[in-house]
Scaffold this motif. Sequence first.
Motif, PDB file in Angstrom:
ATOM      1  N   HIS A  39       0.835  -1.204   0.000  1.00 46.70           N
ATOM      2  CA  HIS A  39       0.000   0.000   0.000  1.00 46.70           C
ATOM      3  C   HIS A  39       0.870   1.254   0.000  1.00 46.70           C
ATOM      4  O   HIS A  39       0.536   2.253  -0.655  1.00 46.70           O
ATOM      5  CB  HIS A  39      -0.921   0.001   1.224  1.00 46.70           C
ATOM      6  CG  HIS A  39      -2.172  -0.804   1.038  1.00 46.70           C
ATOM      7  ND1 HIS A  39      -3.226  -0.364   0.280  1.00 46.70           N
ATOM      8  CD2 HIS A  39      -2.519  -2.034   1.512  1.00 46.70           C
ATOM      9  CE1 HIS A  39      -4.191  -1.277   0.298  1.00 46.70           C
ATOM     10  NE2 HIS A  39      -3.784  -2.307   1.033  1.00 46.70           N
ATOM     11  N   ARG A  40       1.972   1.192   0.717  1.00 50.83           N
ATOM     12  CA  ARG A  40       2.894   2.325   0.756  1.00 50.83           C
ATOM     13  C   ARG A  40       3.387   2.646  -0.650  1.00 50.83           C
ATOM     14  O   ARG A  40       3.400   3.803  -1.074  1.00 50.83           O
ATOM     15  CB  ARG A  40       4.060   1.973   1.680  1.00 50.83           C
ATOM     16  CG  ARG A  40       5.038   3.092   1.927  1.00 50.83           C
ATOM     17  CD  ARG A  40       6.157   2.634   2.860  1.00 50.83           C
ATOM     18  NE  ARG A  40       7.005   3.746   3.248  1.00 50.83           N
ATOM     19  CZ  ARG A  40       8.068   3.638   4.031  1.00 50.83           C
ATOM     20  NH1 ARG A  40       8.398   2.453   4.513  1.00 50.83           N
ATOM     21  NH2 ARG A  40       8.798   4.697   4.344  1.00 50.83           N
ATOM     22  N   ALA A  41       3.794   1.615  -1.384  1.00 54.57           N
ATOM     23  CA  ALA A  41       4.289   1.817  -2.753  1.00 54.57           C
ATOM     24  C   ALA A  41       3.170   2.290  -3.683  1.00 54.57           C
ATOM     25  O   ALA A  41       3.365   3.203  -4.506  1.00 54.57           O
ATOM     26  CB  ALA A  41       4.899   0.517  -3.274  1.00 54.57           C
ATOM     27  N   ALA A 188       3.076  -3.876  -7.169  1.00 52.03           N
ATOM     28  CA  ALA A 188       2.347  -3.677  -5.913  1.00 52.03           C
ATOM     29  C   ALA A 188       0.848  -3.816  -6.125  1.00 52.03           C
ATOM     30  O   ALA A 188       0.150  -4.486  -5.346  1.00 52.03           O
ATOM     31  CB  ALA A 188       2.679  -2.298  -5.329  1.00 52.03           C
ATOM     32  N   ALA A 189       0.313  -3.192  -7.182  1.00 54.31           N
ATOM     33  CA  ALA A 189      -1.122  -3.262  -7.455  1.00 54.31           C
ATOM     34  C   ALA A 189      -1.552  -4.692  -7.759  1.00 54.31           C
ATOM     35  O   ALA A 189      -2.603  -5.152  -7.290  1.00 54.31           O
ATOM     36  CB  ALA A 189      -1.478  -2.333  -8.609  1.00 54.31           C
ATOM     37  N   ALA A 190      -0.749  -5.407  -8.550  1.00 55.79           N
ATOM     38  CA  ALA A 190      -1.105  -6.782  -8.916  1.00 55.79           C
ATOM     39  C   ALA A 190      -1.118  -7.691  -7.690  1.00 55.79           C
ATOM     40  O   ALA A 190      -2.047  -8.506  -7.518  1.00 55.79           O
ATOM     41  CB  ALA A 190      -0.107  -7.312  -9.955  1.00 55.79           C
ATOM     42  N   LEU A 218      -2.588   7.569   3.583  1.00 55.77           N
ATOM     43  CA  LEU A 218      -1.718   8.666   4.015  1.00 55.77           C
ATOM     44  C   LEU A 218      -0.262   8.219   4.149  1.00 55.77           C
ATOM     45  O   LEU A 218       0.657   9.039   4.049  1.00 55.77           O
ATOM     46  CB  LEU A 218      -2.211   9.237   5.351  1.00 55.77           C
ATOM     47  CG  LEU A 218      -3.546   9.980   5.300  1.00 55.77           C
ATOM     48  CD1 LEU A 218      -3.934  10.464   6.693  1.00 55.77           C
ATOM     49  CD2 LEU A 218      -3.464  11.156   4.339  1.00 55.77           C
ATOM     50  N   GLY A 219      -0.064   6.911   4.368  1.00 57.68           N
ATOM     51  CA  GLY A 219       1.294   6.387   4.418  1.00 57.68           C
ATOM     52  C   GLY A 219       2.044   6.634   3.118  1.00 57.68           C
ATOM     53  O   GLY A 219       3.270   6.784   3.109  1.00 57.68           O
ATOM     54  N   GLY A 220       1.307   6.685   2.008  1.00 58.20           N
ATOM     55  CA  GLY A 220       1.931   7.003   0.732  1.00 58.20           C
ATOM     56  C   GLY A 220       2.470   8.420   0.706  1.00 58.20           C
ATOM     57  O   GLY A 220       3.564   8.681   0.199  1.00 58.20           O
ATOM     58  N   ALA A 221       1.691   9.372   1.258  1.00 60.12           N
ATOM     59  CA  ALA A 221       2.148  10.760   1.314  1.00 60.12           C
ATOM     60  C   ALA A 221       3.347  10.904   2.241  1.00 60.12           C
ATOM     61  O   ALA A 221       4.319  11.601   1.926  1.00 60.12           O
ATOM     62  CB  ALA A 221       1.005  11.661   1.774  1.00 60.12           C
TER      63      ALA A 221
END
Length: 300
Positions: A39-41, A188-190, A218-221
Amino acid sequence: MDARTRGLWMAVGAFIIWGLMPLYWHLLKHVPSLQVVLHRALWSALLVAAFLTLTRGRGWLRAVFAQPRLAGMLLASGLLIGFNWSLYVWAVNAGHVVESSLGYFINPLLNVVIGVVFLRERLVPAQWVAVALAACGVLWLTFNYGSFPWIALALAGSFAMYGLIRRQAQVDAVAGLGVENLYLLLPAAALLAWLELGGDGGFSDLRWGWGTNLLLVLGGALTALPLIGFAYAVRQVSLSTVGLLQYLAPTLQLLCGVLVFGEAFGRDRAIGFAVIWLGLAVFAIDGFIRARRRIVAQQA
């Protein structure tokens, strides 16, 4: 504010965010570490790509891929940072925050060595003293840790190499991060889709709740912002300076591990960290004195 000063403050801000990140990832302890990293990626890639597309159009991506060598360098840096993320999130949620902080204490030392040996950066005598003290502290911690600190060494090595590649890659900090993340986006999505469809995920069906889903997004930001700051800083500030400033992050991580998560911190560790902090004090005092001298010279 000139570019060097701006880069210095962006580096400080990035290291503070990284230092406090164990508190954030601990909130997601109930989510499998692999899925946290995925999810982070995913969200980091989507947020950065959306920002770049809105502000620069789609040309930012074509400009990078028109240079095969640059695209290859960003592939390498993307794989390195993906590995670093994965190991770090797992280590935090497996109760290895203190050992992770050791890795980020070792990392700045590796950056200083890379700067001197490969990039021909020069240190003044006081900086050599600071580096020597930091090296002694790191060696003490390594040999008195009680077991081979493979987590620490893997984190240090992967991030040091990431910093070297990003310094040499002639690309804007945000665009470079965007391309790095896009390399990780499809895998990551797959994998996330496969986990969700197989019933092992908890994002799509809200099994973990809206609060957890929001934290994952928000971890992505929080992933993107310090990396942008770091990538900008290493282009504006000497790698030796960045390397020594990086001790801010592991110091905060150490405090989180000991004071918040209750991990062990005995006499041997206290000695090692005290020697490192002494080196940082020498570096900081020398930097302050030289900065004052520059100001006086400019006013003369």
